[in-house]
Write a protein that holds these residues in place. Structure first.
Motif: not given
Ligand SMILES: Nc1nc2c(ncn2[C@@H]2O[C@H](COP(=O)(O)OP(=O)(O)O)[C@@H](O)[C@H]2O)c(=O)[nH]1
Ligand SMILES: [Mg+2]
Lengths: 330, 547, 138
Positions: A31, A97-103, A121, A123, A125, A130, C31, C34-35, C37, C56
């Protein structure tokens, strides 16, 4: 509980093996801000991890699968309450969108559930650096609670990833056979950062070609190299991450690299370099905002000057007020 | 009925209801006589290359499509009783749906089997189960359809072993096994091993049936699940046919001719909501298949060039809200499949959005097909929409879109469709495309750009939806008791020996693993044990990441 | 940092159940809201979900169920989270009949997102769930 007490409590718990506390601490590092700085100050007297390994390469070449294999190799050994090996797996965030899918974790299920292993995991960001700030702190936290080996997986496509990979003592560049991969790697700057090359998916056609291309480029002097006489020549090793072929060889080559670093005094040098790099980077980050602000204030009509002359003026101004309020580095 | 000449060879999960192709008539309701087909020579003829207008010349006048209905439940004895009822009613084709543990190649006492045993199909663990499933039934006198993929070799081996023990010649066995593993990685996710060795199991079964069970259809290439997972019609078409090409290529690599391989392959497509798009899809599928086989593999056998398919109405198009509206949806989807020339059809029950179908709803679904068959006149003329500017354009357009997909896959495989499909599976290409399409649709729905009656328009205060059918917990304990008994009474040395042989043959790609598996199930190795033996050699599979 | 950090959520399916269309749509929806995932995908157990959730440091656990096992697996998931000393809300999505929702709520499931739930409801529910999660340090 005050923030400092909370951090101390989390550190104590994490050192006693609490995964939850360690997970929390990594969120603090991730953060950023004051809490991360406070956490990082607690790392000053703590040991770093014995070894940090970076794995970098294009999406889909098999980094996560390789990482899972290497983790299995690294996890063997005496077990205490704290995980022996940790993975930081970095994936991109959506720029919109700043979001992410972390796979990445999907490929680490087998090892990720072992008590010796901790997987996190992260992202990207965004491009504000950062993550490049968070990862070194996260690694120090992992080291300070007693994690011996940290493996950082990241897509090697941009500046930030190459920054992140700077944290590693040993960098493995992964690629897959297929025409142009070596050239892509060269373009992405991977040749300069890598200490080892894994040509993964060696069960597919084209391995020999890929190995040869890489060797040629390395011979042409494009590699990371070293200034102190006994230069390290990065080995190129075929692997099949899905069935484990070549993993032992890759792991011993990586260990050989570490031994070489230790034997040549390189480990300390690499780490010092890294700290300097981090300091320089953060200093630049700190100044960047003020440079922008000062530049915006310039009244260009007051003097006929070249951009270069203006820049010198801005730089002089900013440096003269380096201790200005609101810029404390914490 | 299922016959070899025309069976769609789709492993529809169901017994087959009687159908009679001679009663669709040659005059309209008003008494106007009609021909079997209309249109000039420029449109092409049904039953002729490239089969755009239909697989057969006189289509449903000769033989109506096969009406397959869903029935899966409980212990083998329950299903066997149902089989006997159907046979007594004149049915000669039996369809078997297996429960989830069996579909995943695991035994009823696997930890994850809890709550799943006998729920959505029948549980088969051992040779004794297979024997009891078909107790009192002459395996040489019926055709059997088995909807199973990952452990298809093992289940097939059990079927063959039962026939062996009863003295039924293998050559007399007729039927279909779905055995389409590629779409499992792309959509349905009932995979066990990695793609390459799994495809080898598919070709082992193809080679084996080609040599020993000439009446058997060893692969039903299925787009149904790809569509249910969220793909578009064009993706369903492109991905499914690409899988078909991949199997042909794999079979050729394994030593069969393309003619031999394609002759016994059939297809299984979705019948979804967008009426003309669906019809264009079926027409394009036939044309593409024939052209590709002829041009790429020089196939000449008509039986290989002619694509035959089973269709099922779309489960995901059914809504939990105002469920009776589903009856209308199913009717229109069924009509599209018929106008598109299907050889076999399963219509969904209107209450399936929330539950396994009730018997009442399943009967209504069958009646819906019968209305389409006997009342609408849609079956009277082959390809009645052929020549419509819109339908012909839609057919061409879907073909173009499918071709774009083939080009991409061919490129991934550097000239090999098989390698391209596998590379696309491993890189997450298929799952990513399908998930993106599903997401796009949901967003269009959310934005009101698409209307689904009763969901985002014309809604009503919701009545409580029907509850899930509960399954008797005794089924699980009884099945485990059966399994324990088999484990107790068999020779464990013989089982270990046979399984070691399975592993050894699996490790040698030049061998066909079928004979060893047949031996193992003869020795009473369970489905789960054979899976474990193969897994020790092949390893497992983890899905590609989603992002 | 001025913006609040992205909320982290874990998404998974348990056991044999392979119906992941809904889960992937939810992953993309979150996503784009803004989350972050953490996508665990198929063939998980309550145990593997808990281990991942802990490492996590997620604010919410989302489980998708299409095999009718929700009345067993839902409470089992909540219990596993509690047994690990975690306070992470569990949200269930998929095919869950309305009549089972009160039972699941009684067993501590934060929310059930049944068939046909609007995407905006999904996002709002996950935000609400995350708000119950104990906050971060600092
Ligand atoms: N054939 C083959 N596939 C591999 C190999 N290593 C990884 N893969 C597959 O490549 C895909 C991407 O792997 P992943 O580890 O997620 O790649 P990453 O994006 O670089 O982390 C997965 O489907 C893996 O199973 C290998 O050595 N051979
Ligand atoms: Mg990865």
């Amino acid at each position: 509980m005050s923030r400092d007490d909370a951090l101390d409590a989390l550190l104590t718990d994490a050192r006693h093996g609490s995964r939850r506390a360690l997970g929390r601490l990594l969120s603090v590092a991730e953060r950023g801000g004051d809490a991360a700085s406070a956490l990082d100050r607690r790392m000053l007297d703590a040991p770093p991890p014995l070894w940090t390994v970076g794995i970098v390469g294009a999406p889909g070449v098999g980094k996560s699968t390789l990482t899972a294999r290497l983790v299995a190799a690294a996890a063997d050994g005496p077990t205490g309450p704290v995980p022996r090996v940790a993975v930081i797996a970095v994936d991109p965030s959506s720029p919109l969108t700043g979001g992410a899918i972390l796979g990445d974790r999907i490929r680490m299920q087998g090892v990720g559930s072992r008590p010796e292993v901790f997987v996190r995991s992260m992202a990207h960001r965004g491009d504000d650096g950062g993550l490049a700030r968070a990862v070194p702190i996260a690694i120090r936290v992992l080291g300070s609670v007693g994690v011996a080996t940290v493996i950082v997986e990241t897509v090697g496509v941009g500046q930030i990833e190459l920054e992140i990979i700077h944290v590693a003592d040993t960098v493995i560049a992964a690629m897959s056979p297929g025409w142009g991969d070596a050239i892509q790697a060269a373009k992405a700057g991977l040749l300069e950062v890598a200490d080892l090359f894994a040509v993964n998916k060696a069960d597919r056609p084209g391995v020999a070609d890929a190995v040869r291309d890489l060797e040629q480029m390395l011979d042409a002097g494009l590699a990371r190299g070293s200034g102190d006489g006994r230069a390290w020549r990065p080995p190129v090793l075929p692997t099949v991450a899905t069935d484990g072929t070549g993993i032992d060889g890759l792991w011993s080559a990586a260990e050989a690299h570490r031994e070489w670093l230790v034997a040549t005094g390189g480990l300390q040098r690499v780490r010092d370099e890294r700290i300097r790099h981090e300091i320089g980077r953060r200093a630049k980050d700190l100044l960047a905002g003020r440079i922008d602000a000062r530049t915006a204030e310039l009244d260009l009509a007051t003097a006929r000057q070249t951009p270069g002359q203006w820049a010198a003026l801005v730089a002089a101004d900013v440096c003269a007020h380096a201790d200005a309020p609101g810029t404390s580095a914490a | 009925m299922d016959t070899d000449a025309t069976s769609p060879a789709a492993a529809g999960p169901s017994p087959t209801a009687t159908s009679d192709g001679t009663r669709v008539g040659t005059t309209t309701l008003g008494g106007v006589p009609v021909e079997a087909v209309y249109g000039g020579a420029d449109l092409g003829e049904p039953g002729e290359y490239p089969y755009t207008r239909g697989a057969y010349a006189s289509m449903y006048r000769d033989k109506l499509w096969t009406m397959r209905m869903f029935a899966g439940f409980g212990l083998v004895a329950d299903t066997n009783r149902r089989f006997h009822e159907l046979l007594a009613a004149g049915v000669t084709g039996l369809s078997t749906a297996f429960d989830m543990p069996t579909l995943m190649g695991r035994d009823s006492d696997h930890p994850w089997s809890v709550g799943e045993v006998g729920r959505a199909g029948v549980a088969v663990d051992t040779l004794a189960d297979m024997d009891d499933l078909f107790a009192g039934i002459d395996l040489g006198g019926v055709t059997t359809s088995m909807t199973i993929n990952g452990p298809a070799v093992t289940v097939m081996a059990m079927y063959i072993a039962v026939a062996d023990r009863r003295g039924t010649p293998r050559a007399a066995l007729g039927g279909t096994i779905q055995n389409d593993i590629l779409k499992e990685y792309q959509a349905q996710k009932e995979y066990i091993f990695p793609p390459a060795p799994s495809v080898r199991l598919v070709t082992d079964l193809m080679r084996f049936t080609s040599a020993e069970l000439p009446r058997w259809h060893p692969v039903s290439v299925s787009g149904y699940h790809i569509r249910e997972a969220g793909s578009t019609a064009a993706q369903e078409l492109g991905f499914t046919l690409a899988n078909g090409f991949a199997y042909v290529e794999a079979a050729v690599r394994a030593g069969l001719t393309a003619d031999e391989a394609a002759r016994r392959m059939s297809f299984f497509f979705n019948a979804h909501a967008d009426f003309f798009e669906e019809i264009g899809k079926y027409r394009a599928a036939r044309r593409i298949w024939a052209r590709w086989l002829r041009e790429r593999w020089a196939v000449t056998d008509e039986r290989a060039l002619r694509l035959r398919f089973h269709a099922q109405t779309s489960g995901v198009s059914l809504t939990a809200q105002q469920p009776e509206v589903n009856i209308a949806r199913v009717a229109l989807q069924a009509l599209a499949a018929v106008l598109g020339g299907t050889q076999s059809l399963h219509t969904d029950a209107y209450d399936e959005a929330l539950a396994l179908p009730s018997e009442h709803a399943a009967r209504l679904a069958l009646r819906t097909q019968q209305v389409v068959a006997y009342e609408t006149g849609a079956a009277r003329v082959a390809d009645p929409l052929g020549g419509s500017a819109y339908v012909e354009w839609m057919t061409d357009e879907l073909e173009r879109r499918a071709e774009a997909i083939f080009s991409h896959i061919d490129e991934l495989g550097q000239g090999s469709m098989l390698d391209g499909v596998i590379a696309g599976i491993e890189s997450g290409y298929f799952t990513g495309e399908i998930a993106d399409a599903a997401y796009r649709y949901e967003r269009e729905l959310a934005a009101g750009e698409r209307i689904v009656v009763g969901v985002n328009e014309f809604t009503e205060a919701s009545a409580p939806p029907p509850s899930l059918q509960t399954i008797d917990p005794r089924i699980e304990s009884e099945q485990r008791t059966r399994l324990d008994a088999v484990r107790r009474d068999r020779s464990s040395e013989a089982v270990a020996r046979a399984l070691a042989c399975v592993a050894e043959h699996a490790g040698d790609p030049t061998r066909n693993v079928m004979p060893a598996i047949i031996e193992a199930v003869h020795a009473h190795a369970t489905v789960g044990e054979v899976t474990a033996a193969l897994e020790a050699v092949f390893g497992g599979y983890t899905e590609a990441a989603v992002a | 940092m001025s913006d609040p950090p992205p909320i982290r959520i874990l998404l998974a399916k348990l056991g044999f159940d392979g119906h992941d269309r809904g889960l992937k749509v939810i992953a993309r929806t979150l996503r784009d809201a803004g989350f972050e995932v953490i996508y665990l995908g198929l063939r998980q157990t309550a145990g593997s979900v808990v281990i991942a959730a802990e490492q996590e440091d997620v604010a919410v656990i989302g489980i998708s169920m299409h095999n009718g096992g929700h009345l067993t697996l839902g409470p089992m998931m909540v219990r596993a989270v509690a047994d690990a000393g975690l306070e992470i809300p569990v949200v269930i999505g998929g095919i869950v009949p309305a009549e089972d929702v009160p039972t699941l709520r009684e067993h501590g499931i934060f929310a059930v997102l049944g068939p046909g739930t609007a995407l905006e409801t999904v996002v709002a529910t996950i935000h609400a769930a995350a708000a119950t999660h104990d906050g971060m340090v600092g």
